[in-house]
Each structure stands twice: as structure tokens, then as C-alpha cells.
Design an enzyme around this catalytic site. Structure first.
Site, PDB file in Angstrom:
ATOM      1  N   ASP A  29      33.977   0.554  -7.239  1.00 19.62           N
ATOM      2  CA  ASP A  29      35.342   1.276  -7.481  1.00 19.62           C
ATOM      3  C   ASP A  29      35.673   2.453  -6.596  1.00 19.62           C
ATOM      4  OD1 ASP A  29      36.253  -0.422  -9.513  1.00 19.62           O
ATOM      5  OD2 ASP A  29      34.939   0.577 -10.965  1.00 19.62           O
ATOM      6  N   THR A  80      28.460  -0.648  -8.905  1.00 15.96           N
ATOM      7  CA  THR A  80      27.844  -0.792 -10.242  1.00 15.96           C
ATOM      8  C   THR A  80      28.889  -0.684 -11.571  1.00 15.96           C
ATOM      9  OG1 THR A  80      28.048   1.913  -9.898  1.00 15.96           O
ATOM     10  CG2 THR A  80      26.013   0.758  -9.670  1.00 15.96           C
ATOM     11  N   LEU A 130      53.767   0.369 -16.702  1.00 17.47           N
ATOM     12  CA  LEU A 130      53.675   1.410 -17.562  1.00 17.47           C
ATOM     13  C   LEU A 130      52.034   1.658 -17.448  1.00 17.47           C
ATOM     14  CD1 LEU A 130      55.876   0.085 -20.315  1.00 17.47           C
ATOM     15  CD2 LEU A 130      56.468   2.108 -18.809  1.00 17.47           C
ATOM     16  N   GLU A 161      36.395   8.851  -9.305  1.00 13.16           N
ATOM     17  CA  GLU A 161      36.395   9.749  -8.332  1.00 13.16           C
ATOM     18  C   GLU A 161      37.218  11.211  -8.972  1.00 13.16           C
ATOM     19  OE1 GLU A 161      34.683   9.438  -5.507  1.00 13.16           O
ATOM     20  OE2 GLU A 161      34.040   7.421  -6.591  1.00 13.16           O
TER      21      GLU A 161
END
Length: 296
Positions: free
Chosen positions: A68, A92, A221, A275
Site C-alpha cells: 500500500d 504486507t 462519498l 503513510e
């Protein structure tokens, strides 16, 4: 569309799986007739500069190989452009790939899916969240979960997911709800005590924790999950249910839907796609159709 595409590789993703995953993904793409070049970068900033240059030069697609974190970095290069994003998910977490129903930890299959989508022109648009000039695909986390992230990032030992398990234990020992200020769309500012507030463009974070189980990447949304002022004992009962998404049935949990959300709380850092974004207050907007995706 040009037949030259770019692999955007994190060689350290998934304890080294990123480096190994690039080859079978590239082989599948080349077998489909694409010319493949690879972008690495000396660090995240350098890698993003190179990825943006590839997009500006007209690459046919930017394909993130990693987890990610790599997907998040790739979004910064392709969001708001017409350059398709592909995901070879070997990290992961892989929550964005899971939300999109893409292959996870199968780089050859991911490469074939991406190649088929690019050749067939099957490149649907999905929504992204935006905070300032940063884009995110999955969840903006704040509160107990982001404090665990903070603590885990400070730990030098143990490594991998174990350090976040240790960080969670430590945060539970010091646990107390936080005073939040929340505003949905252009409504009134609400002051509440909450354990966490999660703003979901996608449904999950942390490798399958379905914190916003009803989130839809194409509805324009956010789903905003608010875990209220529960006790430590209640949190311990409710939090494991997040893997099934059934925590939203608990009376201490509420879910809201909005295109814009403003959240503020002292001493809390916001994390998106795992992050760090920076300290609250933050304002997140859901941007419809902000990126094209190959491989769905």
C-alpha cells in the site's frame, strides 16, 4: 495508448517480495506485447520524481509493484491524469488491491490481468481521497490506530508486523478516548469523545481490517467510522470484530457518509494508506473518478 509501460518497484516491499515480483509481472506484460521499463529511485522522493517524469513522458500505464505504501506513492503521480494505474500487490497490507478485487501476492496473475485490461481498454475510474495536495486510496486513520502507528514507527525492534502488535499493547495500557471536532460536508462542527475516526474511501486498512466495511470506491462519498468513548475493556471486545466488519453493529460505533470531512484532535497524527499525512486538524475530500485503474 503507447505500448511502453512503467513498472514502479519497491524492492523492499513484503520483506523483499517486491524485487522478486517485478520479474514475473514484467514477463507477463512483455508476453502480451508491451515494452516494459522499470523505475526504482534512491528513496521515496526520488522514486516519485521519476514516476511523475514517466507519466509526463506519456507512459501507457504506471504499475506499482509493492504494498500500500507503493500504491500510495504511485497515486501521487497518476491522480488527476489519464494515465492508468496498475497494482502488483506483494506487500504486507495490500488493502487497495483487496478493495479492487485484484490478485494479491501473485505477480504473474496481476501482470496478466493488467495486460488484458490495457489491451481491452477496460480502464474504469475510481474515487480518491485528497488532503491538501496528497491523495489516498484506502483509509485516513486517526486516533487509537494512528497512535499505534506512531509508536510502531518509533520502535527499532522487533521488525515487521510484530512491532505494531507490541505498539498496540503499549497504547492499550495508556488508552483513553480523545476529544474530537468533526464537521461533515458543510454541516455543524460537532465536539465528541472518540477512540478513533476513520475516513474510508476504501473499506480496509492494516492488511484486511475492514474498518469502513461499506465504503464504495465509486460512489463519490467517504464512509466515516467513529468509534466512540468506549472503555479499554469494550475496545478489546470490539476491535477484533473489525476483521469481519461487524464492529459497526456495536452501539459505540457510528458510520456517516460525506464527500468532505474535517477532523481535529490535539496530539493526533493522520495516516492515509498507512503513510503519515501530518497532525490534525485535516480536511479530506472525496474526488470522484480521480484515477483510472487497469486490471479490474
Amino acid at each position: 495508448m503507447t505500448s511502453e509501460i512503467t513498472l514502479f518497484v519497491n524492492p523492499t516491499a513484503g520483506r523483499g517480495r517486491g524485487a522478486h515480483a517485478a520479474q514475473p509481472a514484467a514477463s507477463a506484460l512483455r508476453a502480451a506485447g508491451f515494452s516494459v521499463r522499470t523505475v526504482l529511485g534512491e528513496n521515496a522522493g526520488d522514486a516519485l520524481t521519476r514516476a511523475r517524469a514517466a507519466v509526463a513522458d506519456g507512459t501507457g500505464a504506471l504499475i506499482a509493484v509493492g504494498g500500500d505504501g507503493m500504491a500510495h506513492l504511485a497515486l501521487q503521480a497518476v491522480a488527476g491524469t489519464r494515465t492508468p494505474l496498475g497494482l502488483v500487490a506483494v506487500g504486507t497490507g495490500n488493502d487497495l488491491a483487496r478493495a479492487l478485487g485484484l490478485p494479491v501476492r501473485d505477480p504473474a496473475a496481476a501482470g496478466r490481468r493488467i495486460a488484458g485490461a490495457l489491451k481491452g481498454g477496460e480502464l474504469p475510474d475510481i474515487d480518491l481521497g485528497q488532503v491538501g495536495d496528497r491523495w489516498f486510496g484506502t483509509v485516513l486513520a486517526s486516533g487509537f490506530d494512528s497512535r499505534v502507528n506512531d509508536r510502531g514507527n518509533r520502535l527499532r525492534w522487533p521488525t515487521g508486523r510484530f512491532k505494531y502488535d507490541l505498539a498496540m499493547i503499549a497504547e492499550l495500557a495508556a488508552f483513553k478516548p480523545f476529544p474530537y471536532r468533526i464537521r461533515l460536508d458543510d454541516g455543524e462542527v460537532r465536539e465528541i469523545e472518540a477512540t478513533l475516526v476513520a475516513v474510508g474511501n476504501g473499506s480496509s486498512y492494516g492488511g484486511g481490517m475492514r474498518i469502513c466495511p461499506g465504503a464504495d470506491l465509486t460512489d463519490g462519498l467517504f464512509d466515516i467510522t467513529v468509534v466512540g468513548d468506549c472503555s479499554r475493556a469494550t475496545l478489546l471486545r470490539v476491535f477484533p470484530r473489525v476483521y469481519r466488519g461487524t464492529h459497526v453493529d456495536h452501539p459505540k460505533v457510528t458510520v456517516h457518509r460525506a464527500a468532505k470531512v474535517e477532523i481535529g484532535a490535539a496530539g493526533i497524527t493522520g495516516y492515509a494508506d498507512g503513510e503519515p499525512l501530518g497532525p490534525l486538524p485535516l480536511t479530506a475530500r472525496c474526488v470522484p473518478g480521480a484515477v483510472r485503474v487497469a486490471g479490474l
